[in-house]
Enzyme design. Structure first.
Site, PDB file in Angstrom:
ATOM      1  N   GLY A 210      -5.059   0.590   5.773  1.00 19.22           N
ATOM      2  CA  GLY A 210      -4.073   1.000   4.977  1.00 19.22           C
ATOM      3  C   GLY A 210      -4.632   1.329   3.675  1.00 19.22           C
ATOM      4  O   GLY A 210      -5.686   0.949   3.277  1.00 19.22           O
ATOM      5  N   CYS A 211      -3.478   1.696   2.887  1.00 20.47           N
ATOM      6  CA  CYS A 211      -3.900   2.321   1.426  1.00 20.47           C
ATOM      7  C   CYS A 211      -4.264   1.058   0.563  1.00 20.47           C
ATOM      8  O   CYS A 211      -5.539   1.030  -0.213  1.00 20.47           O
ATOM      9  CB  CYS A 211      -2.666   2.797   0.866  1.00 20.47           C
ATOM     10  SG  CYS A 211      -1.298   2.039   0.925  1.00 20.47           S
ATOM     11  N   TYR A 212      -3.521   0.000   0.507  1.00 20.88           N
ATOM     12  CA  TYR A 212      -3.984  -1.142  -0.382  1.00 20.88           C
ATOM     13  C   TYR A 212      -5.203  -1.817   0.096  1.00 20.88           C
ATOM     14  O   TYR A 212      -6.291  -1.788  -0.848  1.00 20.88           O
ATOM     15  CB  TYR A 212      -2.827  -2.179  -0.623  1.00 20.88           C
ATOM     16  CG  TYR A 212      -1.358  -1.991  -1.037  1.00 20.88           C
ATOM     17  CD1 TYR A 212      -1.238  -1.359  -2.438  1.00 20.88           C
ATOM     18  CD2 TYR A 212      -0.427  -1.868  -0.442  1.00 20.88           C
ATOM     19  CE1 TYR A 212       0.048  -1.273  -2.829  1.00 20.88           C
ATOM     20  CE2 TYR A 212       0.884  -1.669  -0.929  1.00 20.88           C
ATOM     21  CZ  TYR A 212       0.812  -1.207  -2.243  1.00 20.88           C
ATOM     22  OH  TYR A 212       2.143  -0.993  -2.870  1.00 20.88           O
TER      23      TYR A 212
END
Length: 310
Positions: A116-118
């Site tokens: 995921g990005c975060y």
């Protein structure tokens, strides 16, 4: 013959970004189905099983369905961009710089789960400190982050860009995930090597692409003798020789008046910063990336290239 790549979900935000990154490449053959047929299960299954690598840009349940479609075909390798398999031990986690062996694990894997990005930012900051023994067991980690609105997909893009949308969002910046149960917390915990889940506070800004992830730390609660300089040194050692993830020199960080969330828009790299006052008792670790770059599509293409090179 060029390896065949099928992007299942090629018309969504992540899929379109992957196609853009692969435009003009002659070393791969892109398989495709018309947008009108994207829900045609028989056609999707045929394309999935015709590919050397299937890149899944789908919601969790649809990704699980796609994996079932190729489960009996060992000739098909899979990169999944959903959250469905990110803590599944049977899948390689697709953060190549996470540790020294991860790129090889990705290269040799049949199944790769794109981060995921975060979590890419959070794990990029946290894991090196856990591995170095700087961040102790039980430390109450907090992760604060702001993302470009493209991370919410086509629906949020429409809400942010179309003032006539029935559920238009006009706020320049807003928090969400308020019950503290964001779907990215499990992978932050597992791949960040944490023994307790972090408090994660995500937010969205009125910019399309970009991301800042922050992890503030109290030095007195870390391993004895930890300083801002020793934290920076641990990050530098962890990412030595890496080109995609870089650690900004302390002198450069000290000279900054601000960090621009969109600085890396359109790029597939990530920068890590250590901020604080020399001799002080607190530091703030910051990761800067494009939520659709190293945070999604850029990482997927990087993982594909590792798999093809094996």
């Amino acid at each position: 013959m060029a390896p065949k790549i099928f992007i299942d979900g090629e018309h969504g935000t992540t899929g379109l970004q992957i196609r853009t990154r692969m435009a003009g490449r002659r070393d791969v053959e892109l398989l495709s189905i018309p947008e009108a047929e994207r829900r045609n299960a028989a056609m999707r299954e045929d394309m999935l099983n015709s590919a050397d690598i299937a890149m899944l840009c789908l919601p969790d349940d649809a990704s699980k369905e796609a994996v079932q479609m190729v489960s009996a075909n060992n000739n098909v390798r899979v990169i999944d961009t959903s959250t469905a398999f990110r803590v599944n031990p049977g899948w390689a986690y697709g953060f190549a710089e996470m540790d020294k062996e991860q790129a090889e694990k990705i290269a040799s894997a049949r199944f790769v789960s794109n981060p995921g990005c975060y979590p890419t930012g959070a794990i990029g900051l946290i894991r090196p400190l856990r591995a170095a023994g700087i961040l102790p067991d039980g430390y109450p980690v907090t992760v604060n982050a702001v993302s470009g609105y493209s991370g919410g997909g086509k629906q949020m893009i429409a809400q942010m860009e179309n003032p006539d949308h029935p559920d238009a969002i006009t706020a320049p910046h807003f928090l969400y995930g308020l019950p503290l149960t964001h779907k990215h917390v499990p992978e932050m915990t597992v791949h960040g090597l944490l023994d307790r889940a972090p408090i994660f506070s995500p937010s969205v800004g009125k910019f399309a692409q970009g991301m800042i992830v922050q992890v503030p730390l109290h030095l007195d609660d870390l391993a004895e003798g930890t300083t801002m300089e020793s934290i920076h040194a641990a990050l530098v050692a962890h990412y030595a020789g890496q080109e995609i993830v870089t650690v900004v020199p302390l002198s450069d960080s000290k000279a900054l008046a601000r960090v621009n969330a969109v600085e890396l828009e359109g790029k597939d790299t990530m920068k890590l910063f250590v901020f604080g006052t020399p001799g002080g008792s607190q530091v703030n670790l910051v990761a800067l990336l494009d939520n659709l770059g190293k945070g999604a599509s850029g990482a997927a293409v990087q993982n594909m290239d590792l798999m093809l090179a094996s």
